[in-house]
Design an enzyme around this catalytic site. Structure first.
Site, PDB file in Angstrom:
ATOM      1  N   GLU A 299     -30.084 -38.084  26.058  1.00  0.00           N
ATOM      2  CA  GLU A 299     -29.080 -37.029  26.242  1.00  0.00           C
ATOM      3  C   GLU A 299     -29.034 -36.536  27.685  1.00  0.00           C
ATOM      4  OE1 GLU A 299     -30.022 -34.196  23.076  1.00  0.00           O
ATOM      5  OE2 GLU A 299     -28.860 -35.396  21.665  1.00  0.00           O
ATOM      6  N   ASP A 378     -31.216 -36.819  13.357  1.00  0.00           N
ATOM      7  CA  ASP A 378     -31.405 -35.584  14.100  1.00  0.00           C
ATOM      8  C   ASP A 378     -31.516 -34.355  13.209  1.00  0.00           C
ATOM      9  OD1 ASP A 378     -31.667 -33.830  16.149  1.00  0.00           O
ATOM     10  OD2 ASP A 378     -29.586 -33.893  16.815  1.00  0.00           O
ATOM     11  N   GLU A 406     -31.160 -25.321  13.389  1.00  0.00           N
ATOM     12  CA  GLU A 406     -29.952 -25.836  14.044  1.00  0.00           C
ATOM     13  C   GLU A 406     -28.909 -26.338  13.038  1.00  0.00           C
ATOM     14  OE1 GLU A 406     -30.738 -28.949  16.855  1.00  0.00           O
ATOM     15  OE2 GLU A 406     -28.614 -29.297  17.252  1.00  0.00           O
TER      16      GLU A 406
HETATM   17  C1  GCV Z   1     -33.051 -30.081  23.126  1.00  0.00           C
HETATM   18  C2  GCV Z   1     -30.286 -32.322  19.266  1.00  0.00           C
HETATM   19  C3  GCV Z   1     -29.905 -30.947  19.713  1.00  0.00           C
HETATM   20  C4  GCV Z   1     -30.144 -30.745  21.195  1.00  0.00           C
HETATM   21  C5  GCV Z   1     -31.625 -31.042  21.464  1.00  0.00           C
HETATM   22  C6  GCV Z   1     -31.914 -32.474  21.009  1.00  0.00           C
HETATM   23  C7  GCV Z   1     -33.369 -32.868  21.194  1.00  0.00           C
HETATM   24  O1  GCV Z   1     -29.430 -33.268  19.827  1.00  0.00           O
HETATM   25  O2  GCV Z   1     -28.566 -30.717  19.379  1.00  0.00           O
HETATM   26  O3  GCV Z   1     -29.823 -29.423  21.515  1.00  0.00           O
HETATM   27  O4  GCV Z   1     -31.939 -30.876  22.824  1.00  0.00           O
HETATM   28  O5  GCV Z   1     -31.601 -32.594  19.654  1.00  0.00           O
HETATM   29  O6  GCV Z   1     -34.066 -32.885  20.190  1.00  0.00           O
HETATM   30  O7  GCV Z   1     -33.782 -33.146  22.293  1.00  0.00           O
END
Ligand code: GCV
Length: 694
Positions: A299, A378, A406
């Site tokens: 990411e 995720d 989340e």
């Molecule tokens: C910290 C998901 C979340 C991101 C997070 C990522 C991760 O994609 O939406 O906010 O980033 O996981 O675990 O690194």
């Protein structure tokens, strides 16, 4: 103008929980920072509830409780020495000959005296919190001796806290409990008393390590490793008395960002020297520093791929710098392509961790822990357990859970995650009866990677936004101490501490109501959101509320493939992405066919017609309707039940939960209506019960 911080809720350590301990005569024997913490805890409890406390030399005092280090010298008090000897004898009898270790303890009764023995100060502190949890039962003359040692050496929370406010993610990424406990607007938040109080809560749950900044490391946060190390040291100082070690998320590009080097190539000598020297400076300042946490090539975070190196090269670089100091690298396996094209059916995000990491098994240094999210995608409400856990026998693997909600209602919804984590921990990836995920995380002789979770805490007065979300944090700590424990039993423990029966008019009603509301709340959440393991029908970006097609054509991956005939992702070997084949034979076979695949993950593995009949006898489409109607009804029942507690419990807790339940009912209704309408429009199949679908 004077500002007042709102009163901070005591969570699972209200003074009332110390009543039984505080009314006793207590002797603490031993020296050390954490023994001082024990003494301080006992002194405060006794000052409040009329007990007495002595530290070491204690001639003619009669005591009810002795908390003693085993190595501490003899005391001139025959009764105390008799209790200690009885404890030693009990240990010899029930123990396995192994020492109690850094964190273990024994609890025993000798006549009128309860004795807690530990080899090391941390063990004494955990023993003390055990006495608190047991309340009067710790002083029950008939109580048999108990020996406790954590199954997992490292029980860690990750904070996704930013130092500087991120323009999109804010102060805490995926944080639903206000700002950060540590940082505010680019600086330390400055309330070390709150940090200490946090450490106290964590220690009482069993957590012994935290990382203090987001795994997405931006410029300001990168500086914590060097120029702003002092800010980290202050946090470490505040948490040390509670046995909690501090870890830091670092940027893989730190040598370039901070060191002025032209490369961060893990095989470059200059880069290695930079990490060695930088790490030495960290330990000069924080001698018990835990180590680094790294999100690399994920990411948008930098990583070894930039230099044509693999993740073993990357992780080992940092591990080598940490090794002389006893530190560890937590290296995340969350690596996938987030620039996908929905037209390309060959890319499957679920495959990514396995494909990237399993070829590296055996190449990681022993102080590398590969941190693997519980599911292959995720943190969805339901996913199959990641196949990586069964595929890397020569690597230390940590299970990564998400306490922050989340994808599970963002602490506006009640979603107690203990039962889900229990299922994950008990999953036997090689087939029923075989080793479990808990066994993998524990490893041989406790040398596994342990349990890690993204925390749900912030500077909110209730710590977690939703007061009942405190239970998720507590449960994580307790399962990290003992991953085989029944999560419902842990929930009960949390209730007794948080809502002490002695402070409640009708303790039975409170307990029963909380169980009715919380026990099955994860499944309720699952019912009114994405069906049958398909996941990701959330609003893109903020991940709150329904948006069935929100991700369907985006670069982050495609998740349901619904059309007029059916729904689900074909991940079979025969006709799909082949993900099912990443499991050992037993599960590879079970998941391969819709006939054998468990209902709850059917759409994760298969694209099936709406008329497909589930093991539960219902068709897929009818199941979608039924669960969505049922889920909303269950939330309405939760709200009704909660209202019966009005006047029974702390009114601030009552109000906060009541307010959030209104939102949960609203949002669940939105989920029900959008999901049902979406599938009704796609399929044209009416609800067998003729309920209203828009
Ligand atoms: C910290 C998901 C979340 C991101 C997070 C990522 C991760 O994609 O939406 O906010 O980033 O996981 O675990 O690194």
């Amino acid at each position: 103008m004077e500002t007042h911080e709102p009163r901070v809720h005591a969570a699972w350590l209200p003074p009332e929980a110390f009543r039984s301990l505080g009314a006793r005569r207590v002797l603490v024997h031993g020296e050390g920072l954490l023994v001082d913490t024990v003494l301080d805890e006992v002194s405060r409890a006794c000052a409040r509830y009329g007990g007495r406390v002595w530290h070491s030399p204690s001639w003619d005092v009669d005591v009810d409780l002795v908390l003693a280090l085993r190595g501490a010298g003899e005391l001139p008090n025959p009764a105390v020495e008799a209790a200690r000897s009885a404890g030693e004898a009990a240990l010899a009898e029930i123990g396995d000959g192994e020492p109690l270790g850094e964190e273990g303890f024994l609890l025993d009764r000798d006549g009128e005296v309860t004795v807690v023995l530990a080899d090391a100060p941390a063990g004494l502190l955990y023993g003390l919190f055990h006495v608190v949890r047991l309340c009067a039962a710790a002083f029950d003359p008939a109580r048999p001796p108990e020996r406790h040692r954590p199954a997992l050496r490292r029980r860690m929370l990750n904070h996704w806290d930013n130092v500087a406010v991120h323009p999109v993610m804010g102060q805490v990424e995926r944080g639903y409990a206000g700002g950060s406990i540590f940082w505010r607007d680019g600086r330390p938040r400055g309330d070390l008393a709150r940090v200490r109080a946090y450490g106290r809560l964590l220690a009482a749950s069993g957590v012994n390590a935290i990382s203090v900044n987001n795994v997405n490391v931006a410029r300001t946060e990168a500086l914590l490793l060097t120029d702003r190390l002092g800010d980290v040291a202050e946090i470490a100082d505040a948490l040390r008395p509670y046995g909690i070690r501090v870890h830091l998320s670092v940027s893989f590009a730190a040598p370039v960002l901070l060191g002025g080097l032209s490369t961060a190539d893990p095989l470059d000598e200059g880069v290695r020297d930079w990490w060695v020297a930088t790490t030495r400076r960290v330990y000069d300042r924080i001698p018990d520093f835990g180590g680094y946490l790294v999100k690399a090539d994920s990411e948008g975070q930098p990583g070894p791929f930039t230099y044509g190196r693999d993740h073993a090269d990357g992780a080992n670089l940092l591990a080598e710098a940490l090794a002389p100091h006893g530190g560890v690298v937590h290296w995340r396996a969350f690596v996938y392509d987030h620039h996908q094209d929905w037209r390309d059916r060959s890319t499957d995000r679920a495959r990514a961790a396995y494909d990237h990491f399993t070829p590296l098994d055996g190449r990681f240094r022993t102080n590398v822990v590969l941190q693997v999210k519980y599911g292959p995608v995720d943190f969805q409400t339901r996913e199959p357990v990641s196949p990586v856990f069964a595929a890397m026998p020569a690597t230390r693997l940590a299970l990564e859970l998400q306490v922050t909600q989340e994808y599970t209602g963002q602490q506006r919804h009640i979603c107690h995650l203990g039962p889900w984590w229990g299922e994950v921990l008990r999953f036997a990836p090689w087939g029923p009866g075989g080793r479990t995920i808990a066994d993998v995380a524990v490893g041989e002789a406790g040398a596994g990677g342990g349990l890690v979770a993204v925390t749900n805490t912030g500077d909110d007065p209730f710590w977690t936004g939703h007061p009942l979300a405190q239970a998720n944090l507590y449960t994580f700590g307790r399962l990290a101490w003992d991953p085989w424990r029944d999560p419902t039993e842990v929930l009960d423990e949390w209730m007794t501490l948080t809502f002490p029966p002695s402070a409640t008019a009708d303790p039975e009603l409170v307990r029963r109501t909380l169980h009715e509301i919380m026990d099955d709340s994860w499944r309720t959440y699952e019912r009114y959101t994405a069906p049958l393991g398909v996941g990701f029908m959330v609003h893109p970006g903020d991940h709150y509320g329904p948006d069935v097609d929100g991700y369907e054509y985006s670069r982050w991956g495609t998740y349901h493939f619904a059309d007029r005939d059916g729904v689900g992702v074909d991940r079979s070997r025969a006709s799909g992405t082949g993900f099912a084949g990443q499991y050992p034979p037993y599960w590879a076979q079970v998941y391969e066919s819709p006939r054998t695949c468990p209902d709850e993950v059917l759409l994760f593995f298969h694209h099936v017609p709406y008329s497909h009949v589930l093991h539960n006898g219902s068709t897929v489409i009818q199941h979608i309707y039924d669960t969505h109607f049922a889920g909303v009804e269950e939330v309405e029942t939760m709200r009704r039940r909660w209202r019966t507690l009005n006047g029974m419990i702390d009114p601030t807790v009552y109000e906060r939960v009541a307010e959030r339940l209104d939102e949960q009912v609203r949002c669940a209704t939105e989920w029900r209506d959008q999901v049902n309408t979406y599938f009704f429009r796609k399929s044209g199949v009416p609800d067998a019960q003729g309920r209203r679908i828009y």
